[in-house]
Every structure is written in C-alpha cells, then in structure tokens.
Write a protein that holds these residues in place. Structure first.
Motif, mmCIF file in Angstrom:
data_model
loop_
_atom_site.group_PDB
_atom_site.id
_atom_site.type_symbol
_atom_site.label_atom_id
_atom_site.label_comp_id
_atom_site.label_asym_id
_atom_site.label_seq_id
_atom_site.Cartn_x
_atom_site.Cartn_y
_atom_site.Cartn_z
ATOM 1 N N ILE A 183 5.103 -3.404 -4.206
ATOM 2 C CA ILE A 183 4.548 -4.942 -4.711
ATOM 3 C C ILE A 183 3.206 -4.885 -5.002
ATOM 4 C CG2 ILE A 183 7.114 -5.859 -4.014
ATOM 5 C CD1 ILE A 183 5.178 -7.363 -1.879
ATOM 6 N N GLY A 184 2.170 -4.209 -4.624
ATOM 7 C CA GLY A 184 0.446 -4.523 -4.775
ATOM 8 C C GLY A 184 0.988 -3.496 -5.798
ATOM 9 N N HIS A 185 -0.995 -3.911 -5.811
ATOM 10 C CA HIS A 185 -1.760 -3.149 -7.032
ATOM 11 C C HIS A 185 -1.629 -1.667 -7.095
ATOM 12 C CE1 HIS A 185 -4.539 -2.098 -10.044
ATOM 13 N NE2 HIS A 185 -5.527 -1.668 -9.226
ATOM 14 N N LEU A 186 -1.342 -0.766 -8.182
ATOM 15 C CA LEU A 186 -0.912 0.249 -7.564
ATOM 16 C C LEU A 186 -1.923 1.029 -8.515
ATOM 17 C CD1 LEU A 186 1.043 2.760 -6.792
ATOM 18 C CD2 LEU A 186 2.129 2.781 -9.008
ATOM 19 N N ARG A 210 -3.861 4.513 -10.061
ATOM 20 C CA ARG A 210 -3.059 5.907 -10.887
ATOM 21 C C ARG A 210 -2.889 7.404 -9.824
ATOM 22 N NH1 ARG A 210 -6.967 4.027 -13.845
ATOM 23 N NH2 ARG A 210 -7.188 6.424 -14.800
ATOM 24 N N ASN A 211 -3.764 6.918 -9.127
ATOM 25 C CA ASN A 211 -4.212 8.070 -8.227
ATOM 26 C C ASN A 211 -3.083 8.742 -7.172
ATOM 27 O OD1 ASN A 211 -5.528 6.527 -6.697
ATOM 28 N ND2 ASN A 211 -7.604 8.428 -6.232
ATOM 29 N N LYS A 212 -2.589 7.345 -6.778
ATOM 30 C CA LYS A 212 -1.408 7.675 -5.583
ATOM 31 C C LYS A 212 -0.562 6.866 -6.010
ATOM 32 C CE LYS A 212 -5.133 6.156 -2.285
ATOM 33 N NZ LYS A 212 -4.632 5.356 -2.042
ATOM 34 N N VAL A 213 0.269 7.412 -7.720
ATOM 35 C CA VAL A 213 1.362 7.714 -8.388
ATOM 36 C C VAL A 213 2.404 8.248 -7.410
ATOM 37 C CG1 VAL A 213 2.752 7.576 -10.746
ATOM 38 C CG2 VAL A 213 0.792 6.067 -9.941
ATOM 39 N N LYS A 214 1.941 9.671 -7.402
ATOM 40 C CA LYS A 214 2.591 10.376 -7.512
ATOM 41 C C LYS A 214 3.991 10.911 -6.070
ATOM 42 C CE LYS A 214 -1.560 13.407 -6.302
ATOM 43 N NZ LYS A 214 -1.892 14.021 -6.296
ATOM 44 N N TYR A 215 2.818 9.611 -4.839
ATOM 45 C CA TYR A 215 3.313 10.046 -3.602
ATOM 46 C C TYR A 215 4.552 9.195 -3.670
ATOM 47 C CZ TYR A 215 -1.345 11.753 -2.893
ATOM 48 O OH TYR A 215 -2.330 12.376 -2.879
ATOM 49 N N ILE A 216 4.839 8.298 -5.093
ATOM 50 C CA ILE A 216 5.907 6.940 -4.638
ATOM 51 C C ILE A 216 6.726 7.238 -5.560
ATOM 52 C CG2 ILE A 216 4.997 5.672 -3.416
ATOM 53 C CD1 ILE A 216 4.247 3.734 -5.882
ATOM 54 N N VAL A 217 6.569 7.167 -7.041
ATOM 55 C CA VAL A 217 8.372 7.674 -7.854
ATOM 56 C C VAL A 217 8.971 7.936 -7.181
ATOM 57 C CG1 VAL A 217 5.894 7.906 -9.744
ATOM 58 C CG2 VAL A 217 6.693 9.567 -8.763
ATOM 59 N N ASP A 218 9.135 9.509 -5.999
ATOM 60 C CA ASP A 218 11.012 9.497 -6.928
ATOM 61 C C ASP A 218 11.240 8.881 -5.056
ATOM 62 O OD1 ASP A 218 8.933 10.237 -4.925
ATOM 63 O OD2 ASP A 218 9.719 12.753 -4.765
ATOM 64 N N LYS A 219 10.375 7.583 -4.442
ATOM 65 C CA LYS A 219 10.400 6.736 -3.252
ATOM 66 C C LYS A 219 11.474 5.799 -3.628
ATOM 67 C CE LYS A 219 8.462 10.306 -0.231
ATOM 68 N NZ LYS A 219 7.675 11.222 -1.155
ATOM 69 N N THR A 271 4.649 5.894 1.880
ATOM 70 C CA THR A 271 5.430 6.595 2.200
ATOM 71 C C THR A 271 5.287 6.637 3.633
ATOM 72 O OG1 THR A 271 2.778 7.055 2.207
ATOM 73 C CG2 THR A 271 4.624 6.955 0.333
ATOM 74 N N GLU A 272 4.341 5.989 4.751
ATOM 75 C CA GLU A 272 5.028 6.571 5.499
ATOM 76 C C GLU A 272 6.631 5.763 6.781
ATOM 77 O OE1 GLU A 272 1.227 4.948 7.761
ATOM 78 O OE2 GLU A 272 -0.062 6.613 7.714
ATOM 79 N N LYS A 273 6.168 4.644 6.949
ATOM 80 C CA LYS A 273 7.830 4.114 6.796
ATOM 81 C C LYS A 273 8.816 4.305 5.733
ATOM 82 C CE LYS A 273 5.475 -0.067 8.286
ATOM 83 N NZ LYS A 273 5.204 -1.987 7.088
ATOM 84 N N LYS A 327 0.729 -1.602 -0.023
ATOM 85 C CA LYS A 327 0.312 -0.028 0.065
ATOM 86 C C LYS A 327 1.087 1.242 -0.025
ATOM 87 C CE LYS A 327 -4.040 -1.756 2.567
ATOM 88 N NZ LYS A 327 -4.404 -2.677 1.051
ATOM 89 N N VAL A 328 0.744 1.808 -0.610
ATOM 90 C CA VAL A 328 1.315 3.211 -0.868
ATOM 91 C C VAL A 328 0.968 4.594 0.085
ATOM 92 C CG1 VAL A 328 1.252 5.465 -2.236
ATOM 93 C CG2 VAL A 328 0.453 3.807 -3.612
#
Length: 232
Positions: free
Chosen positions: A76-79, A81-90, A61-63, A56-57
């Motif tokens: 590794i989970g289903h992603l 589209r509206n959550k992509v921006k939070y993780i692309v650089d992480k 991000t919290e961890k 989960k996104v």
C-alpha cells in the motif's frame, strides 16, 4: 487488547455497510501492519483476518517468509521500481501504481516470474503536494488505457489516501469523487481494466469511505494501536 480493537472495527464496518444498504461481504478489511512485530500480526491472523497491508518492500518480504502462507499481502506504500522484483510473486494486490514506468516494471518482472499482478491506480484526489498519485481525472483515464496494453498485469480499480481531517465528514466529497471516477472509467469499457476495487478509507474515516462505496479499507492504528517507528 488487539482482539477488542478488531471487534470494534468490525462492528463499525458492519454498521457502515448497514447504513449504506450494502452487504458486509462487499468490504475487505486490510490490517495495516507496518512497523508492527509478527507476534501482533499472528494475533490478528488468529482472529480470522487474512489481508495485511505493508508500506515497505523489505518489511513485507521479511514478514512474508515467516508468516502463514495463506495470508494476502497488500503493498500500500509508494513502490520504487528497483524494489518491484522482490514482491511481484508475493503480493495479492499493489495499491500504489502512479506512473506508466512503474507499471512497465511490474509487468516486466511479473513476466519473468510467470505471474499476473493485480494493481490499483493511486489517485491523489485532493492534489496534495506531499502525496503520490495522479491528481486529475484525465491522467487517471489515460494511465488506465496505457497500462491496459501491458502483459502480466491487470488493473482492478483505484486507491486514494484522503487528507488528514479532524472530522471524517470532510473527506466524504473526496471518496464520492473517486467512486464517480471509477464509474466513468468503467463506462469506457477498456480491455483488461475493471473498477471492482475501491481502496479508500483509513482508521480515521473508513466508515465514511464505506458509505461512499469503498470495497477495501486500510486500518492500522484502529487495530494495532499507534505505530512504533523507533525500531526502524
């Protein structure tokens, strides 16, 4: 307890590599830490593990904010589209790309952040209705070719979640099929597409997956014990 679990997993990986005539370095162990508290992740980190997988996104991000910065995070989970921006650089790697629309979103958000995101194409190898991923060889090849043209994104291989099986041997044909599919795609010489990563095998069947060519195995319960969903 966690240390002993990890040692057992490491030993099984080493033996599976030996049986397959592969070097231990060819296989990356991803500790699947979904629903687990950061204290447990830290304990495994202290044992030398750097690759961690989250489903989960929000949890990732919290961890990410509180854990050491040299950790490599795998989505590794289903992603969505509206959550992509939070993780692309992480994230080090997104394992679960299963549509052109998702790939386009990752590409767009990665461009904004000035990063290039390595991804895997998710294959639903057994065609299970309850799982995400592409279920035909033609779909996988076609999506690889379409994604190849997108900026700030790089296809690094394939990922699959094999069906639940009492006997891990039941999943051997699926892992073999994924390996063959990766060879078929490699032979097409598509620009910006490599098949260096095969993410397959989980707690129940990772040794069989390694014997069939997995370069990444995703082990959660085998390291951390059963999941606790009461906190979610």
């Amino acid at each position: 307890m966690l240390k002993e679990n990890l040692e057992e997993v490491e030993e099984k990986i080493a033996k599976a590599c030996e049986r397959a005539g592969r070097a231990r370095e060819e296989v990356t162990l991803i500790a699947v830490s979904k629903t687990k508290p950061v204290e447990m992740l830290q304990e495994i980190y202290d044992e030398g593990i750097r690759d961690f997988g989250e489903n989960k996104v929000q949890e990732l991000t919290e961890k990410y904010e509180v854990m050491p910065k040299d950790m490599k995070w795998h989505m590794i989970g289903h992603l969505q589209r509206n959550k992509v921006k939070y993780i692309v650089d992480k994230v080090t790697l997104i394992h679960s790309v299963d549509s052109l629309r998702l790939a386009e979103t990752i590409s767009r958000e990665a461009e904004k952040k000035g990063v290039t995101v390595p991804i895997l194409i998710e294959v639903n190898i057994a065609g299970e209705e309850t799982k995400f991923g592409l279920s035909s060889k033609e779909e996988v090849i076609s999506l690889s070719e379409q994604i190849a043209a997108l900026p700030n994104l790089s296809v690094k291989g394939l990922m699959t979640v094999a069906p639940p099986a009492k006997d891990p041997e039941e999943n051997r044909p699926f892992f073999r099929e994924i390996r063959q599919l990766s060879v078929d795609i490699t032979n097409k010489n598509i620009d910006n597409v490599s098949m260096e990563i095969l993410s397959m095998g989980m707690t129940n069947d990772y040794t069989v997956a390694i014997e069939e060519g997995a370069t990444m195995v995703r082990v959660g319960t085998g390291i951390f014990g059963a999941r606790d969903y009461s906190k979610k």
